[in-house]
Design a protein around this motif. Structure first.
Motif, PDB file in Angstrom:
ATOM      1  N   ILE A   1      11.487 -38.039  23.923  1.00  0.00           N
ATOM      2  CA  ILE A   1      12.415 -36.976  24.339  1.00  0.00           C
ATOM      3  C   ILE A   1      11.889 -36.233  25.565  1.00  0.00           C
ATOM      4  O   ILE A   1      12.584 -36.110  26.581  1.00  0.00           O
ATOM      5  CB  ILE A   1      12.659 -35.997  23.183  1.00  0.00           C
ATOM      6  N   PHE A   2      10.641 -35.729  25.477  1.00  0.00           N
ATOM      7  CA  PHE A   2      10.145 -34.817  26.495  1.00  0.00           C
ATOM      8  C   PHE A   2       9.473 -35.505  27.673  1.00  0.00           C
ATOM      9  O   PHE A   2       9.138 -34.840  28.666  1.00  0.00           O
ATOM     10  CB  PHE A   2       9.166 -33.815  25.865  1.00  0.00           C
ATOM     11  N   VAL A   3       9.241 -36.803  27.617  1.00  0.00           N
ATOM     12  CA  VAL A   3       8.703 -37.543  28.762  1.00  0.00           C
ATOM     13  C   VAL A   3       9.786 -38.451  29.332  1.00  0.00           C
ATOM     14  O   VAL A   3      10.323 -38.197  30.419  1.00  0.00           O
ATOM     15  CB  VAL A   3       7.448 -38.350  28.372  1.00  0.00           C
ATOM     16  N   TYR A   4      10.126 -39.485  28.587  1.00  0.00           N
ATOM     17  CA  TYR A   4      11.087 -40.454  29.116  1.00  0.00           C
ATOM     18  C   TYR A   4      12.504 -39.880  29.161  1.00  0.00           C
ATOM     19  O   TYR A   4      13.273 -40.209  30.073  1.00  0.00           O
ATOM     20  CB  TYR A   4      11.044 -41.730  28.277  1.00  0.00           C
ATOM     21  N   GLY A   5      12.832 -39.004  28.207  1.00  0.00           N
ATOM     22  CA  GLY A   5      14.146 -38.379  28.249  1.00  0.00           C
ATOM     23  C   GLY A   5      14.334 -37.530  29.491  1.00  0.00           C
ATOM     24  O   GLY A   5      15.365 -37.612  30.171  1.00  0.00           O
ATOM     25  N   PHE A   6      13.320 -36.714  29.826  1.00  0.00           N
ATOM     26  CA  PHE A   6      13.426 -35.862  31.003  1.00  0.00           C
ATOM     27  C   PHE A   6      13.300 -36.655  32.299  1.00  0.00           C
ATOM     28  O   PHE A   6      13.832 -36.238  33.337  1.00  0.00           O
ATOM     29  CB  PHE A   6      12.391 -34.741  30.945  1.00  0.00           C
TER      30      PHE A   6
ATOM     31  N   PHE B   1      16.418 -38.345  36.939  1.00  0.00           N
ATOM     32  CA  PHE B   1      17.061 -39.418  37.696  1.00  0.00           C
ATOM     33  C   PHE B   1      18.566 -39.184  37.771  1.00  0.00           C
ATOM     34  O   PHE B   1      19.190 -39.357  38.832  1.00  0.00           O
ATOM     35  CB  PHE B   1      16.750 -40.760  37.035  1.00  0.00           C
ATOM     36  N   TYR B   2      19.161 -38.752  36.666  1.00  0.00           N
ATOM     37  CA  TYR B   2      20.606 -38.486  36.653  1.00  0.00           C
ATOM     38  C   TYR B   2      20.944 -37.309  37.563  1.00  0.00           C
ATOM     39  O   TYR B   2      21.937 -37.345  38.308  1.00  0.00           O
ATOM     40  CB  TYR B   2      21.073 -38.211  35.224  1.00  0.00           C
TER      41      TYR B   2
END
Length: 299
Positions: free
Chosen positions: A33-38, A43-44
């Motif tokens: 959540i907090f690494v790859y999600g952000f 990127f978005y």
């Protein structure tokens, strides 16, 4: 009776296999959540019209077009090329030299090695602050040398727009060269002594010994040092902020400081996210091939 015992064994085996996954699952979820999600969220945002706050108005590659047209970004990239190139080159040369020196089985090797490694234990904020004081013409090296009677001595690089970027190189090399030395020293200690003795018996000089045998076998250490140093150069932020704050002017602006200023100071979150994405892609372009080659060699 036999069935009940086997059932208990089966449940115990399942618990032993599942327990590590159960223990690690919260950490894994937080990382996702907090690494790859952000990372994905940043990127978005780079394709949206986000300014002060995140927005979801899609603008395509407009932020990237604006980014590459900004003179500040060109300055940051050029500074990164100068800083990164010198940083990697000097750290590798100095680290290799120190490693070769310590590999001669000199006295007090452990004490000297600790001194060389100590700067790496400091944060870049501490390093930047200390070097800022040291290089300040009013209270640092220039003032001290002039107080000794050398009134013509000048060392105002930190105030000079043309030389300020080299003060970042000096501080970064001081911080990291000991770590690179440790990597090369580990590589040197892993070389087979029998090969070196055989070469010496054949009449090879020390220079030829290092040039033809030792240094070629340090290729993995060189690759590891390059990847680590390149990664640190690209994401350098705290050292620059503590030492020069990106100045004078934009003389020491780097992509990391550019990204922060455009995201949180200039309220251009879309452009800041685009610059962060470019930085991530640059780091990935360095790390992914390295990891692929390492996995390929292991297989």
């Amino acid at each position: 009776m036999t069935q009940s015992v086997s059932a208990r064994k089966g449940s115990g085996d399942w618990l032993r296999e599942a327990l590590p996954k159960i223990v690690l699952s919260p950490s894994l979820a937080l990382v996702l959540i907090f690494v790859y999600g952000f990372i994905f969220f940043t990127f978005y945002l780079s394709f949206t019209d986000s300014r002060l706050l995140p927005s979801f108005g899609w603008v395509g590659a407009e932020n990237y077009d604006k980014l590459f047209s900004l003179r500040a970004w060109d300055i940051a990239v050029n500074n990164l090329l100068v800083f990164g190139g010198l940083y990697i080159l000097i750290c590798c040369a100095l680290g290799l030299g120190l490693a070769i020196l310590l590999d001669q089985k000199i006295r007090s090797e452990g004490f000297i090695r600790t001194i060389y490694l100590y700067p790496m234990a400091l944060s870049f904020i501490v390093t930047g602050t200390a070097w800022k004081w040291f290089l300040d013409p009013g209270i640092g090296l220039e003032a001290v040398v002039q107080s000794w009677g050398f009134t013509s001595f000048e060392f105002d690089w930190i105030k000079n727009r043309d030389m300020a970027i080299y003060t970042i190189v000096i501080a970064a090399v001081w911080q990291t060269s000991g770590f690179v030395m440790a990597m090369f020293l580990a590589g040197l200690r892993g070389i087979d002594n029998e090969v070196l003795k055989a070469a010496q018996i054949d009449g090879a000089s020390n220079w030829a010994l290092y040039r033809r045998i030792v240094i070629p076998q340090l290729r993995p250490a060189f690759m590891s040092a390059f990847v680590v140093l390149a990664h640190m150069a690209i994401k350098s932020y705290d050292l620059v902020i503590a030492l020069t704050n990106g100045g004078p002017g934009r003389a020491t602006e780097l992509p990391a400081t550019f990204m922060y200023s455009y995201t949180f100071t200039r309220n251009q979150m879309g452009i800041g996210a685009a610059s962060a994405t470019i930085m991530l892609m640059t780091i990935a372009a360095i790390i992914v091939p390295y990891l692929w080659s390492e996995l390929r060699e292991k297989k």
